[in-house]
Write a protein that holds these residues in place. Sequence first.
Motif, mmCIF file in Angstrom:
data_model
loop_
_atom_site.group_PDB
_atom_site.id
_atom_site.type_symbol
_atom_site.label_atom_id
_atom_site.label_comp_id
_atom_site.label_asym_id
_atom_site.label_seq_id
_atom_site.Cartn_x
_atom_site.Cartn_y
_atom_site.Cartn_z
ATOM 1 N N LEU A 38 0.837 -1.187 0.000
ATOM 2 C CA LEU A 38 0.000 0.000 0.000
ATOM 3 C C LEU A 38 0.879 1.248 0.000
ATOM 4 N N PRO A 39 0.337 2.406 -0.376
ATOM 5 C CA PRO A 39 1.120 3.635 -0.311
ATOM 6 C C PRO A 39 1.663 3.863 1.101
ATOM 7 N N SER A 40 2.819 4.508 1.165
ATOM 8 C CA SER A 40 3.479 4.696 2.457
ATOM 9 C C SER A 40 3.931 6.134 2.639
ATOM 10 N N GLY A 41 3.979 6.549 3.909
ATOM 11 C CA GLY A 41 4.517 7.865 4.261
ATOM 12 C C GLY A 41 3.666 9.008 3.759
ATOM 13 N N GLY A 42 2.346 8.908 3.883
ATOM 14 C CA GLY A 42 1.471 9.944 3.362
ATOM 15 C C GLY A 42 1.375 11.152 4.270
ATOM 16 N N THR A 43 1.594 12.335 3.710
ATOM 17 C CA THR A 43 1.515 13.589 4.458
ATOM 18 C C THR A 43 0.655 14.568 3.679
ATOM 19 N N VAL A 44 -0.440 14.992 4.270
ATOM 20 C CA VAL A 44 -1.330 15.930 3.597
ATOM 21 C C VAL A 44 -0.723 17.324 3.684
ATOM 22 N N PRO A 52 -7.686 0.184 7.432
ATOM 23 C CA PRO A 52 -8.519 -0.649 8.308
ATOM 24 C C PRO A 52 -8.077 -2.102 8.367
ATOM 25 N N ASN A 53 -7.356 -2.568 7.342
ATOM 26 C CA ASN A 53 -6.787 -3.912 7.379
ATOM 27 C C ASN A 53 -5.536 -3.929 6.519
ATOM 28 N N THR A 54 -4.871 -5.071 6.473
ATOM 29 C CA THR A 54 -3.573 -5.143 5.799
ATOM 30 C C THR A 54 -3.673 -5.023 4.292
ATOM 31 N N ASN A 55 -4.877 -5.111 3.737
ATOM 32 C CA ASN A 55 -5.036 -5.086 2.287
ATOM 33 C C ASN A 55 -5.717 -3.831 1.756
ATOM 34 N N THR A 56 -6.140 -2.934 2.657
ATOM 35 C CA THR A 56 -6.967 -1.813 2.234
ATOM 36 C C THR A 56 -6.489 -0.502 2.844
ATOM 37 N N MET A 57 -6.477 0.532 2.026
ATOM 38 C CA MET A 57 -6.282 1.896 2.505
ATOM 39 C C MET A 57 -7.495 2.707 2.080
ATOM 40 N N VAL A 58 -7.982 3.534 2.999
ATOM 41 C CA VAL A 58 -9.125 4.390 2.726
ATOM 42 C C VAL A 58 -8.715 5.839 2.941
ATOM 43 N N ILE A 59 -8.947 6.663 1.932
ATOM 44 C CA ILE A 59 -8.672 8.091 2.025
ATOM 45 C C ILE A 59 -9.995 8.819 1.901
ATOM 46 N N ASN A 60 -10.369 9.554 2.939
ATOM 47 C CA ASN A 60 -11.578 10.354 2.927
ATOM 48 C C ASN A 60 -11.177 11.818 2.726
ATOM 49 N N GLN A 61 -11.482 12.338 1.570
ATOM 50 C CA GLN A 61 -11.107 13.712 1.231
ATOM 51 C C GLN A 61 -12.218 14.651 1.668
ATOM 52 N N GLY A 62 -11.859 15.675 2.438
ATOM 53 C CA GLY A 62 -12.858 16.589 2.947
ATOM 54 C C GLY A 62 -12.955 17.887 2.182
ATOM 55 N N SER A 63 -11.894 18.272 1.477
ATOM 56 C CA SER A 63 -11.880 19.526 0.714
ATOM 57 C C SER A 63 -11.988 19.222 -0.774
ATOM 58 N N ASP A 64 -12.343 20.266 -1.530
ATOM 59 C CA ASP A 64 -12.497 20.064 -2.964
ATOM 60 C C ASP A 64 -11.172 19.704 -3.618
ATOM 61 N N ARG A 65 -10.092 20.274 -3.129
ATOM 62 C CA ARG A 65 -8.748 19.957 -3.620
ATOM 63 C C ARG A 65 -7.889 19.520 -2.447
ATOM 64 N N ALA A 66 -7.143 18.460 -2.654
ATOM 65 C CA ALA A 66 -6.238 17.973 -1.617
ATOM 66 C C ALA A 66 -4.946 17.511 -2.270
ATOM 67 N N VAL A 67 -3.836 17.715 -1.543
ATOM 68 C CA VAL A 67 -2.526 17.300 -2.019
ATOM 69 C C VAL A 67 -1.867 16.478 -0.923
ATOM 70 N N HIS A 116 -1.976 19.994 1.565
ATOM 71 C CA HIS A 116 -3.000 20.990 1.231
ATOM 72 C C HIS A 116 -4.363 20.343 1.346
ATOM 73 N N GLY A 117 -5.314 21.116 1.875
ATOM 74 C CA GLY A 117 -6.671 20.624 1.993
ATOM 75 C C GLY A 117 -6.847 19.736 3.205
ATOM 76 N N THR A 118 -7.939 19.021 3.249
ATOM 77 C CA THR A 118 -8.244 18.135 4.364
ATOM 78 C C THR A 118 -8.500 16.732 3.848
ATOM 79 N N ALA A 119 -7.969 15.763 4.568
ATOM 80 C CA ALA A 119 -8.168 14.356 4.222
ATOM 81 C C ALA A 119 -7.801 13.501 5.417
ATOM 82 N N THR A 120 -8.440 12.368 5.538
ATOM 83 C CA THR A 120 -8.053 11.361 6.522
ATOM 84 C C THR A 120 -7.563 10.133 5.778
ATOM 85 N N ILE A 121 -6.530 9.531 6.298
ATOM 86 C CA ILE A 121 -5.919 8.369 5.668
ATOM 87 C C ILE A 121 -5.935 7.233 6.672
#
Length: 620
Positions: free
Chosen positions: A47-53, A63-78, A55-60
Amino acid sequence: MTTCRTTTASASKAPSASKGQTRRRFTRNALAIATALTPVWATAQDLPSGGTVVHGTATIATPNTNTMVINQGSDRAVVNWDGFSVGAGNRVDINQPNANSAILNRVTGDTTSQIHGQINANGRVFVVNPNGIFIGPTGSVNTGSFVASTLGIRTDDFVTGQTVFEGNGSSATVVNEGSIQVVTGGYAALIGGKVKNSGMIQAPLGFVGLGSGERITLDLAGDGFLQVAIPTNSDDDGLDALIENSGTIQANGGTVQISAATARNAARQAINMSGVIEARSVSGRNGRVTLGGGSGGGVKVTGKVRTQSRRPAIQVTQSARPALRPERGGDITITGRDITLEGATLDASGAAGGGNIRIGGNAHGAAGLMTAAQLRGDAGTTIRADGETQGDGGRIVLWSDNRTEFTGNISAQGGAQSGDGGFVEVSGKEVLRYSGFTDTRAANGNWGSLLLDPNDIFVVAFNTGNDGDILASTVQANLAGGNVLLSTAGAGPDDGRIEINAPITWSSGTTLALNAETAFGAVVPNAIEINAPITAPNGELRLTAAETPGASGPARKSSKPAQTVTSMSPSSTSLKGTGFSSERISREAACPPLPLTTLSLIMPISCAPSVAMAQAALSC
């Protein structure tokens, strides 16, 4: 695997992406300190590693070893990542506010992105990695829109919607061997120093772009979806093409654009297209395919390019639904320095009319489209723009500035129920070698025309080695499929000649037109010479010889003996302009040449024209 969750609701002014490794390290560390964000760690190949937001808002979350969930809260996120890879059997799900929301996933580490699992999103997803991007055979992308790039984009540009990508001079490669699917009206773009697609890309009613260059702009609002500039530098300029498509690209009702930036003084292979590209006309929208090799790029097509319309499904008579409106074929445009068609199929046919196909330039090489230096199409190549049911045949142009060779088949037929035949031009501004067949017939309309337009034309029984040779058998075969215009436009005082040096016979009611235009200010003796019988019981012969504006002087008598023009009833022969000898159209050499500086007349010829008739008609 370590599982954790990071949430951010930042940021004010975001920094731009950096090209230097030192600056990337500094920016990443500074952002981590400034925003006190905790990165998400995952095994590199899973899975992707070392994620740092940044710009914008997002939660990373993982939930398990095979899945990553990114919930983006702003219209644009980096999000800056140490690595962005998805292993086989794993998935990254991105939940975005709406279909127009966009997230930029930028890799700041030193590893390539390997996508062997799934990326799913309801909005626009950008993956930018200067080290390279590889979507494997098991990889799949299902998003609103998707961009994979090895060229960088500044955060400020991304946030403000300025999708301008810039490379380092020799940007890495983007490869797709898997599946990329975007929603209806979405876009998919693969951009880098080199791009290779052997998988599947689908964008119904949308846009697909493959681009090579060091500055690439995605125009998401205008007509020029993919704009490439600054050729990339590579160590194998003479080997692999900059862009290769051996897979399948579908954008029915939309646009497919494959473009490479090349330099005129550094010729190289730009595009190899051995796969399938489909942009069929549907829902009232004509499909469009453009292959652009740039001013110094070679383009080779050995696969299939289709923009024909889908035939309407059979309608039930009692159905209350309105009948589907027939569509016309779409557009196909191919440009580059050297263009090669080998076993290629190009099809822009449509039930309501054929579309437009331009290969190597506009009609007559007119301004507005880059012209090819050389163009070659082999015997296995088929080009179609038929009006299949109730429409006219389309418009097909093959052009090059220097040399055109074509031995394949072209069709621009009128519809079976109604419609006229189309227009086809096969031209080499200097040299043309044509031995193909063009069909512009119409079952219930007027037949169309084939224009052959080189510097000189010599109709011969056998090839003599002259650049202007066209076999009489080729002319005869094409007259059975439509009208034929042999036209020249000379660049020098001895150019622009047409000589009929072998007999021509045809039985269909078509027209053979000979149009010789000599160079500016020059007079060519006998610009049109008919030195062999022309027999057409049901056809028509038209001769036009003229100088370009400013030229003057009478036509001159040929030193060759006069030949016959026979059996033209019921039809006529049209003589317009200057530069040919009048005795060529008589049964015998009894009518002296006239100063045809202002001649414009139509002379009826019976099945057995007499010398007296010819003399009277020409006022000898």
